[in-house]
Write a protein that holds these residues in place. Structure first.
Motif, PDB file in Angstrom:
ATOM      1  N   THR A 159       6.874  -6.723   3.962  1.00  0.00           N
ATOM      2  CA  THR A 159       7.455  -7.708   2.844  1.00  0.00           C
ATOM      3  C   THR A 159       6.422  -7.473   1.714  1.00  0.00           C
ATOM      4  OG1 THR A 159       6.053  -9.705   3.935  1.00  0.00           O
ATOM      5  CG2 THR A 159       8.364  -9.248   4.476  1.00  0.00           C
ATOM      6  N   THR A 160       5.349  -7.037   1.841  1.00  0.00           N
ATOM      7  CA  THR A 160       4.390  -6.959   0.709  1.00  0.00           C
ATOM      8  C   THR A 160       3.896  -5.452   0.412  1.00  0.00           C
ATOM      9  OG1 THR A 160       3.809  -9.090   1.118  1.00  0.00           O
ATOM     10  CG2 THR A 160       2.295  -7.754  -0.255  1.00  0.00           C
ATOM     11  N   PHE A 161       3.909  -4.949  -0.578  1.00  0.00           N
ATOM     12  CA  PHE A 161       3.298  -3.613  -1.004  1.00  0.00           C
ATOM     13  C   PHE A 161       2.239  -3.450  -1.888  1.00  0.00           C
ATOM     14  CE2 PHE A 161       7.792  -3.286   0.034  1.00  0.00           C
ATOM     15  CZ  PHE A 161       7.726  -2.530   0.992  1.00  0.00           C
ATOM     16  N   TYR A 162       1.342  -2.557  -1.743  1.00  0.00           N
ATOM     17  CA  TYR A 162       0.100  -2.457  -2.656  1.00  0.00           C
ATOM     18  C   TYR A 162       0.244  -0.796  -2.999  1.00  0.00           C
ATOM     19  CZ  TYR A 162      -4.613  -1.360  -3.868  1.00  0.00           C
ATOM     20  OH  TYR A 162      -5.783  -0.747  -4.753  1.00  0.00           O
ATOM     21  N   SER A 186     -10.580   2.742   5.258  1.00  0.00           N
ATOM     22  CA  SER A 186     -11.519   1.624   4.689  1.00  0.00           C
ATOM     23  C   SER A 186     -10.471   0.394   4.591  1.00  0.00           C
ATOM     24  CB  SER A 186     -11.978   1.944   3.145  1.00  0.00           C
ATOM     25  OG  SER A 186     -13.064   2.985   3.443  1.00  0.00           O
ATOM     26  N   HIS A 187      -9.206   0.631   4.394  1.00  0.00           N
ATOM     27  CA  HIS A 187      -8.371  -0.417   4.194  1.00  0.00           C
ATOM     28  C   HIS A 187      -8.193  -1.125   5.474  1.00  0.00           C
ATOM     29  CE1 HIS A 187      -7.117  -0.533  -0.008  1.00  0.00           C
ATOM     30  NE2 HIS A 187      -6.746   0.771   0.128  1.00  0.00           N
ATOM     31  N   ILE A 233     -12.527  -3.118   2.243  1.00  0.00           N
ATOM     32  CA  ILE A 233     -11.967  -3.439   0.960  1.00  0.00           C
ATOM     33  C   ILE A 233     -11.567  -4.882   0.736  1.00  0.00           C
ATOM     34  CG2 ILE A 233     -10.726  -2.461  -0.999  1.00  0.00           C
ATOM     35  CD1 ILE A 233     -10.707   0.190   0.442  1.00  0.00           C
ATOM     36  N   ASP A 234     -12.604  -5.776   0.077  1.00  0.00           N
ATOM     37  CA  ASP A 234     -11.774  -6.912  -0.364  1.00  0.00           C
ATOM     38  C   ASP A 234     -10.932  -6.884  -1.299  1.00  0.00           C
ATOM     39  OD1 ASP A 234     -13.424  -8.245   1.456  1.00  0.00           O
ATOM     40  OD2 ASP A 234     -15.168  -8.487   0.184  1.00  0.00           O
ATOM     41  N   TYR A 280      -3.363  -9.690   2.287  1.00  0.00           N
ATOM     42  CA  TYR A 280      -2.160  -9.804   2.531  1.00  0.00           C
ATOM     43  C   TYR A 280      -1.863  -8.811   3.694  1.00  0.00           C
ATOM     44  CZ  TYR A 280      -1.046 -12.260  -1.616  1.00  0.00           C
ATOM     45  OH  TYR A 280      -1.110 -13.395  -2.607  1.00  0.00           O
ATOM     46  N   ASN A 281      -2.601  -8.387   4.262  1.00  0.00           N
ATOM     47  CA  ASN A 281      -2.790  -7.575   5.670  1.00  0.00           C
ATOM     48  C   ASN A 281      -1.984  -6.534   5.363  1.00  0.00           C
ATOM     49  OD1 ASN A 281      -4.194  -9.420   7.258  1.00  0.00           O
ATOM     50  ND2 ASN A 281      -2.239 -10.800   7.274  1.00  0.00           N
TER      51      ASN A 281
END
Length: 95
Positions: free
Chosen positions: A15-18, A31-32, A37-38, A44-45
């Protein structure tokens, strides 16, 4: 000049994309996943790699990142589905 990658991470429900850019795709994804990585991906996991592109020059990867960030959500989804129809976590193939 270093090679680079433009990549898209997502949460488990897709549902969420980075969208990000890196010169070390395996290291950055790790790292993610480890929460090192904050920021957006941690909040948003977004721990699953659902799409990436490799470029000979990091500057081209940065340009592509900017282009994708300007796209509409459905265009991004269509791009991901064109190469990853099940939206699987592609990082599982990293050895």
């Amino acid at each position: 000049m270093k090679p680079g990658y433009t990549y898209i991470m997502s949460n488990k429900n897709r549902t969420t994309f980075y969208i990000g850019v890196t010169s070390d795709i395996k290291g950055r994804v790790a790292s993610h996943k480890e929460g090192k990585i904050d920021g957006f991906t941690k909040s948003y996991n977004c721990f699953d790699l659902v799409y990436f592109e490799k470029f000979d020059k990091i500057i081209d990867a940065i340009a592509r990142e900017k282009q994708l960030k300007a796209w509409r959500r459905q265009w991004k989804i269509d791009l991901i589905l064109s190469v990853n129809p099940d939206m699987e976590d592609l990082s599982l193939d990293f050895s």
